[in-house]
Scaffold this motif. Structure first.
Motif, PDB file in Angstrom:
ATOM      1  N   ILE A   1     -61.729 -68.640  10.575  1.00  0.00           N
ATOM      2  CA  ILE A   1     -62.131 -67.329  10.056  1.00  0.00           C
ATOM      3  C   ILE A   1     -62.537 -66.390  11.182  1.00  0.00           C
ATOM      4  O   ILE A   1     -62.054 -65.255  11.275  1.00  0.00           O
ATOM      5  CB  ILE A   1     -63.285 -67.476   9.050  1.00  0.00           C
ATOM      6  N   PHE A   2     -63.420 -66.848  12.074  1.00  0.00           N
ATOM      7  CA  PHE A   2     -63.908 -65.947  13.114  1.00  0.00           C
ATOM      8  C   PHE A   2     -62.886 -65.744  14.235  1.00  0.00           C
ATOM      9  O   PHE A   2     -62.838 -64.677  14.844  1.00  0.00           O
ATOM     10  CB  PHE A   2     -65.244 -66.435  13.657  1.00  0.00           C
ATOM     11  N   GLY A   3     -62.040 -66.742  14.478  1.00  0.00           N
ATOM     12  CA  GLY A   3     -60.977 -66.566  15.466  1.00  0.00           C
ATOM     13  C   GLY A   3     -59.969 -65.516  15.021  1.00  0.00           C
ATOM     14  O   GLY A   3     -59.601 -64.613  15.781  1.00  0.00           O
ATOM     15  N   ASN A   4     -59.529 -65.625  13.770  1.00  0.00           N
ATOM     16  CA  ASN A   4     -58.577 -64.636  13.256  1.00  0.00           C
ATOM     17  C   ASN A   4     -59.227 -63.274  13.057  1.00  0.00           C
ATOM     18  O   ASN A   4     -58.573 -62.242  13.208  1.00  0.00           O
ATOM     19  CB  ASN A   4     -57.957 -65.123  11.949  1.00  0.00           C
ATOM     20  N   GLY A   5     -60.514 -63.266  12.714  1.00  0.00           N
ATOM     21  CA  GLY A   5     -61.222 -61.992  12.595  1.00  0.00           C
ATOM     22  C   GLY A   5     -61.318 -61.262  13.921  1.00  0.00           C
ATOM     23  O   GLY A   5     -61.176 -60.044  13.986  1.00  0.00           O
ATOM     24  N   THR A   6     -61.546 -62.020  14.984  1.00  0.00           N
ATOM     25  CA  THR A   6     -61.605 -61.419  16.319  1.00  0.00           C
ATOM     26  C   THR A   6     -60.250 -60.847  16.714  1.00  0.00           C
ATOM     27  O   THR A   6     -60.168 -59.749  17.290  1.00  0.00           O
ATOM     28  CB  THR A   6     -62.057 -62.468  17.344  1.00  0.00           C
ATOM     29  N   GLN A   7     -59.187 -61.568  16.401  1.00  0.00           N
ATOM     30  CA  GLN A   7     -57.851 -61.046  16.687  1.00  0.00           C
ATOM     31  C   GLN A   7     -57.562 -59.785  15.867  1.00  0.00           C
ATOM     32  O   GLN A   7     -56.975 -58.823  16.375  1.00  0.00           O
ATOM     33  CB  GLN A   7     -56.795 -62.099  16.366  1.00  0.00           C
ATOM     34  N   ALA A   8     -57.976 -59.793  14.615  1.00  0.00           N
ATOM     35  CA  ALA A   8     -57.746 -58.618  13.769  1.00  0.00           C
ATOM     36  C   ALA A   8     -58.525 -57.409  14.286  1.00  0.00           C
ATOM     37  O   ALA A   8     -58.022 -56.287  14.264  1.00  0.00           O
ATOM     38  CB  ALA A   8     -58.139 -58.927  12.331  1.00  0.00           C
ATOM     39  N   LEU A   9     -59.750 -57.632  14.741  1.00  0.00           N
ATOM     40  CA  LEU A   9     -60.540 -56.527  15.292  1.00  0.00           C
ATOM     41  C   LEU A   9     -59.918 -55.990  16.582  1.00  0.00           C
ATOM     42  O   LEU A   9     -59.992 -54.782  16.856  1.00  0.00           O
ATOM     43  CB  LEU A   9     -61.977 -56.978  15.553  1.00  0.00           C
ATOM     44  N   ALA A  10     -59.322 -56.870  17.373  1.00  0.00           N
ATOM     45  CA  ALA A  10     -58.676 -56.413  18.607  1.00  0.00           C
ATOM     46  C   ALA A  10     -57.420 -55.597  18.294  1.00  0.00           C
ATOM     47  O   ALA A  10     -57.101 -54.655  19.010  1.00  0.00           O
ATOM     48  CB  ALA A  10     -58.311 -57.610  19.477  1.00  0.00           C
ATOM     49  N   ARG A  11     -56.728 -55.932  17.207  1.00  0.00           N
ATOM     50  CA  ARG A  11     -55.501 -55.222  16.867  1.00  0.00           C
ATOM     51  C   ARG A  11     -55.768 -53.898  16.139  1.00  0.00           C
ATOM     52  O   ARG A  11     -55.043 -52.929  16.339  1.00  0.00           O
ATOM     53  CB  ARG A  11     -54.610 -56.093  15.988  1.00  0.00           C
ATOM     54  N   GLN A  12     -56.786 -53.897  15.262  1.00  0.00           N
ATOM     55  CA  GLN A  12     -57.098 -52.689  14.492  1.00  0.00           C
ATOM     56  C   GLN A  12     -58.605 -52.450  14.477  1.00  0.00           C
ATOM     57  O   GLN A  12     -59.285 -52.789  13.514  1.00  0.00           O
ATOM     58  CB  GLN A  12     -56.597 -52.819  13.060  1.00  0.00           C
ATOM     59  N   PRO A  13     -59.136 -51.870  15.522  1.00  0.00           N
ATOM     60  CA  PRO A  13     -60.582 -51.642  15.572  1.00  0.00           C
ATOM     61  C   PRO A  13     -61.078 -50.669  14.507  1.00  0.00           C
ATOM     62  O   PRO A  13     -62.247 -50.702  14.129  1.00  0.00           O
ATOM     63  CB  PRO A  13     -60.828 -51.082  16.973  1.00  0.00           C
ATOM     64  N   GLU A  14     -60.198 -49.813  13.983  1.00  0.00           N
ATOM     65  CA  GLU A  14     -60.633 -48.847  12.972  1.00  0.00           C
ATOM     66  C   GLU A  14     -60.917 -49.520  11.627  1.00  0.00           C
ATOM     67  O   GLU A  14     -61.576 -48.931  10.773  1.00  0.00           O
ATOM     68  CB  GLU A  14     -59.594 -47.732  12.797  1.00  0.00           C
ATOM     69  N   ALA A  15     -60.455 -50.743  11.416  1.00  0.00           N
ATOM     70  CA  ALA A  15     -60.697 -51.466  10.163  1.00  0.00           C
ATOM     71  C   ALA A  15     -61.842 -52.471  10.318  1.00  0.00           C
ATOM     72  O   ALA A  15     -61.902 -53.459   9.597  1.00  0.00           O
ATOM     73  CB  ALA A  15     -59.427 -52.178   9.726  1.00  0.00           C
TER      74      ALA A  15
END
Length: 76
Positions: free
Chosen positions: A31-45
């Motif tokens: 969960i937190f690994g994929n969340g970190t990747q998602a935040l790096a790809r779309q910081p506005e979300a």
């Protein structure tokens, strides 16, 4: 001539919980690994991603807590 190599004493439920705790641990890591990747790809979300992370974390930890209680409920 028979020899005993090992004797298991105590509650086997505690061993079962130890093995069952692997699943929620892996889940929280994913969960937190994929969340970190998602935040790096779309910081506005960030708000939506963080809310989903917290919800997923709560579900994983609820499973771990249920697993912690079950040996006491069904143990002898």
């Amino acid at each position: 001539m028979s020899q005993t190599l090992a004797v298991v004493s105590g509650s086997l439920g505690s061993i079962g919980y130890g093995l069952a705790a692997i699943g929620p641990g892996v889940g929280v890591g994913i969960i937190f690994g994929n969340g970190t990747q998602a935040l790096a790809r779309q910081p506005e979300a960030a708000g939506l991603i963080r809310a989903n992370q917290i919800l997923g974390f709560a579900f994983c930890e609820a499973l771990a807590l249920i697993g912690l209680v079950m040996p006491f409920v069904y143990g002898k």
